[in-house]
Design a protein around this motif. Structure first.
Motif, short mmCIF file in Angstrom:
data_model
loop_
_atom_site.label_atom_id
_atom_site.label_comp_id
_atom_site.label_asym_id
_atom_site.label_seq_id
_atom_site.Cartn_x
_atom_site.Cartn_y
_atom_site.Cartn_z
N LEU A 9 -17.16 17.08 -19.88
CA LEU A 9 -16.51 18.19 -19.18
C LEU A 9 -15.45 17.67 -18.22
CD1 LEU A 9 -19.55 20.53 -18.39
CD2 LEU A 9 -17.87 20.77 -20.23
N CYS A 10 -15.76 16.58 -17.53
CA CYS A 10 -14.77 15.98 -16.61
C CYS A 10 -13.56 15.47 -17.37
CB CYS A 10 -15.40 14.85 -15.81
SG CYS A 10 -16.51 15.41 -14.51
N ASP A 11 -13.78 14.87 -18.54
CA ASP A 11 -12.66 14.37 -19.35
C ASP A 11 -11.74 15.50 -19.79
OD1 ASP A 11 -13.73 11.85 -19.08
OD2 ASP A 11 -14.49 11.74 -21.14
N GLU A 12 -12.33 16.64 -20.16
CA GLU A 12 -11.54 17.74 -20.73
C GLU A 12 -11.02 18.73 -19.69
OE1 GLU A 12 -11.84 20.97 -24.38
OE2 GLU A 12 -13.31 19.35 -24.22
N TYR A 13 -11.79 18.95 -18.62
CA TYR A 13 -11.46 20.02 -17.68
C TYR A 13 -11.34 19.55 -16.23
CZ TYR A 13 -13.21 22.87 -21.58
OH TYR A 13 -13.43 23.44 -22.80
N SER A 14 -11.03 18.29 -16.00
CA SER A 14 -11.09 17.73 -14.65
C SER A 14 -10.30 18.54 -13.62
CB SER A 14 -10.62 16.28 -14.63
OG SER A 14 -9.26 16.20 -15.01
N GLU A 15 -9.19 19.13 -14.02
CA GLU A 15 -8.37 19.90 -13.08
C GLU A 15 -9.06 21.18 -12.62
OE1 GLU A 15 -5.45 18.78 -11.84
OE2 GLU A 15 -5.87 16.96 -12.99
N GLU A 16 -10.02 21.67 -13.41
CA GLU A 16 -10.71 22.92 -13.09
C GLU A 16 -12.04 22.73 -12.39
OE1 GLU A 16 -10.84 26.10 -16.11
OE2 GLU A 16 -9.81 24.68 -17.43
N LEU A 17 -12.53 21.49 -12.35
CA LEU A 17 -13.90 21.25 -11.89
C LEU A 17 -13.97 20.78 -10.44
CD1 LEU A 17 -15.33 19.29 -14.95
CD2 LEU A 17 -15.55 21.73 -14.45
N SER A 18 -15.07 21.16 -9.81
CA SER A 18 -15.50 20.56 -8.55
C SER A 18 -16.69 19.69 -8.90
CB SER A 18 -15.93 21.64 -7.55
OG SER A 18 -14.84 22.46 -7.22
N ILE A 19 -16.72 18.48 -8.36
CA ILE A 19 -17.78 17.53 -8.70
C ILE A 19 -18.64 17.29 -7.47
CG2 ILE A 19 -18.26 15.18 -9.49
CD1 ILE A 19 -15.36 15.44 -10.82
N CYS A 20 -19.94 17.50 -7.63
CA CYS A 20 -20.86 17.34 -6.51
C CYS A 20 -20.93 15.88 -6.10
CB CYS A 20 -22.25 17.86 -6.88
SG CYS A 20 -23.40 17.84 -5.51
N GLU A 21 -20.66 15.62 -4.82
CA GLU A 21 -20.67 14.26 -4.29
C GLU A 21 -22.03 13.87 -3.72
OE1 GLU A 21 -17.56 14.60 -1.42
OE2 GLU A 21 -16.01 14.83 -2.96
N LEU A 22 -22.95 14.81 -3.71
CA LEU A 22 -24.30 14.57 -3.19
C LEU A 22 -25.18 14.10 -4.34
CD1 LEU A 22 -25.85 14.94 -0.51
CD2 LEU A 22 -26.41 17.25 -1.28
N GLU A 23 -25.84 12.96 -4.15
CA GLU A 23 -26.73 12.46 -5.20
C GLU A 23 -28.08 13.15 -5.07
OE1 GLU A 23 -28.39 8.30 -7.07
OE2 GLU A 23 -26.76 8.26 -5.63
N LEU A 24 -28.41 13.94 -6.07
CA LEU A 24 -29.66 14.69 -6.06
C LEU A 24 -30.60 14.16 -7.14
CD1 LEU A 24 -28.10 18.25 -5.68
CD2 LEU A 24 -29.20 16.89 -3.90
N LYS A 25 -31.88 14.12 -6.83
CA LYS A 25 -32.89 13.66 -7.79
C LYS A 25 -33.28 14.79 -8.72
CE LYS A 25 -34.53 10.26 -4.55
NZ LYS A 25 -35.40 10.01 -3.43
N SER A 26 -33.67 14.42 -9.92
CA SER A 26 -34.03 15.40 -10.95
C SER A 26 -35.53 15.61 -11.03
CB SER A 26 -33.51 14.91 -12.31
OG SER A 26 -33.79 15.84 -13.31
N TYR A 27 -35.94 16.88 -11.09
CA TYR A 27 -37.34 17.26 -11.26
C TYR A 27 -37.38 18.31 -12.36
CZ TYR A 27 -37.55 14.99 -6.75
OH TYR A 27 -37.42 14.07 -5.74
N GLY A 28 -38.57 18.55 -12.89
CA GLY A 28 -38.70 19.50 -13.99
C GLY A 28 -38.40 18.80 -15.31
N LYS A 29 -38.72 19.48 -16.42
CA LYS A 29 -38.55 18.89 -17.74
C LYS A 29 -37.10 18.89 -18.23
CE LYS A 29 -42.95 19.41 -20.09
NZ LYS A 29 -43.59 20.01 -21.26
N HIS A 30 -36.26 19.72 -17.64
CA HIS A 30 -34.89 19.84 -18.13
C HIS A 30 -33.92 19.06 -17.25
CE1 HIS A 30 -36.12 23.93 -20.05
NE2 HIS A 30 -36.73 22.90 -20.60
N ALA A 31 -33.50 17.91 -17.73
CA ALA A 31 -32.52 17.10 -16.99
C ALA A 31 -31.14 17.73 -17.09
CB ALA A 31 -32.50 15.68 -17.54
N ARG A 32 -30.92 18.52 -18.13
CA ARG A 32 -29.62 19.13 -18.38
C ARG A 32 -29.76 20.65 -18.36
NH1 ARG A 32 -26.54 16.64 -23.36
NH2 ARG A 32 -26.88 14.90 -21.95
N PHE A 33 -28.93 21.30 -17.54
CA PHE A 33 -28.95 22.76 -17.49
C PHE A 33 -27.62 23.29 -17.00
CE2 PHE A 33 -30.77 21.28 -13.45
CZ PHE A 33 -30.06 22.01 -12.50
N SER A 34 -27.36 24.54 -17.30
CA SER A 34 -26.12 25.17 -16.85
C SER A 34 -26.31 26.68 -16.80
CB SER A 34 -24.96 24.83 -17.79
OG SER A 34 -25.17 25.42 -19.06
#
Length: 160
Positions: A9-34
């Motif tokens: 997504l960053c490669d294709e839409y970098s001009e449109e995206l805000s990127i979270c600078e806070l490193e957050l740990k992952s919990y739950g079974k779904h590492a990927r969600f939107s």
């Protein structure tokens, strides 16, 4: 929970995206969600978090700004169960969780600063459906959040 990679997504839409600078740990079974963002602002009080989990639409990403407090948890296994039952896409918390072993068995994606065993107070104070600012992002209700193993990005529109 999503056929995407935040790096792509960053490669294709970098001009449109805000990127979270806070490193957050992952919990739950779904590492990927939107999904579309709904927001809650609280401080060491999770009443409005529970209320939001019980009322936002299926597929939503609930973003909780707990002001980065590390004094108590804003979500535990019981709130994780609500999120799972209601089929939320995920929860992003600028704060802590508890019951992490149980959260990790639930069909939900969660990002948080870390864990602490202490529960929050129950005063019902805070705000819902407001623009939040943390991690270098303005988290606006209705915008879209994408989270995976590499991080979190936000866009004003649905990309995938």
């Amino acid at each position: 929970m999503g056929d995407f990679k935040t790096a792509d997504l960053c490669d294709e839409y970098s001009e449109e995206l805000s990127i979270c600078e806070l490193e957050l740990k992952s919990y739950g079974k779904h590492a990927r969600f939107s999904g579309p963002i709904a927001t809650v602002r609280v401080f060491e009080d999770n009443v409005l978090v529970k209320e939001a989990l019980q009322t936002v639409e299926e597929g939503t990403v609930l973003v909780v700004d707990g002001a980065g407090s590390k004094k108590c948890a804003l979500m535990g296994d019981m709130l994780g169960e609500i999120a799972q039952e209601r089929k939320l896409a995920g929860v992003i918390i600028n704060g802590l969780v508890r019951d992490s072993a149980e959260l990790n068995t639930q069909e939900i994606g969660i990002r948080a600063l870390g864990t602490i065993p202490l529960k929050s107070v129950k005063r019902g104070e805070g705000d819902r459906d407001v623009v939040l600012t943390f991690g270098g992002i303005k988290w606006t209700p209705g915008h879209y959040a994408y989270a995976d193993e590499d991080g979190i990005v936000v866009c004003t529109r649905k990309l995938v």
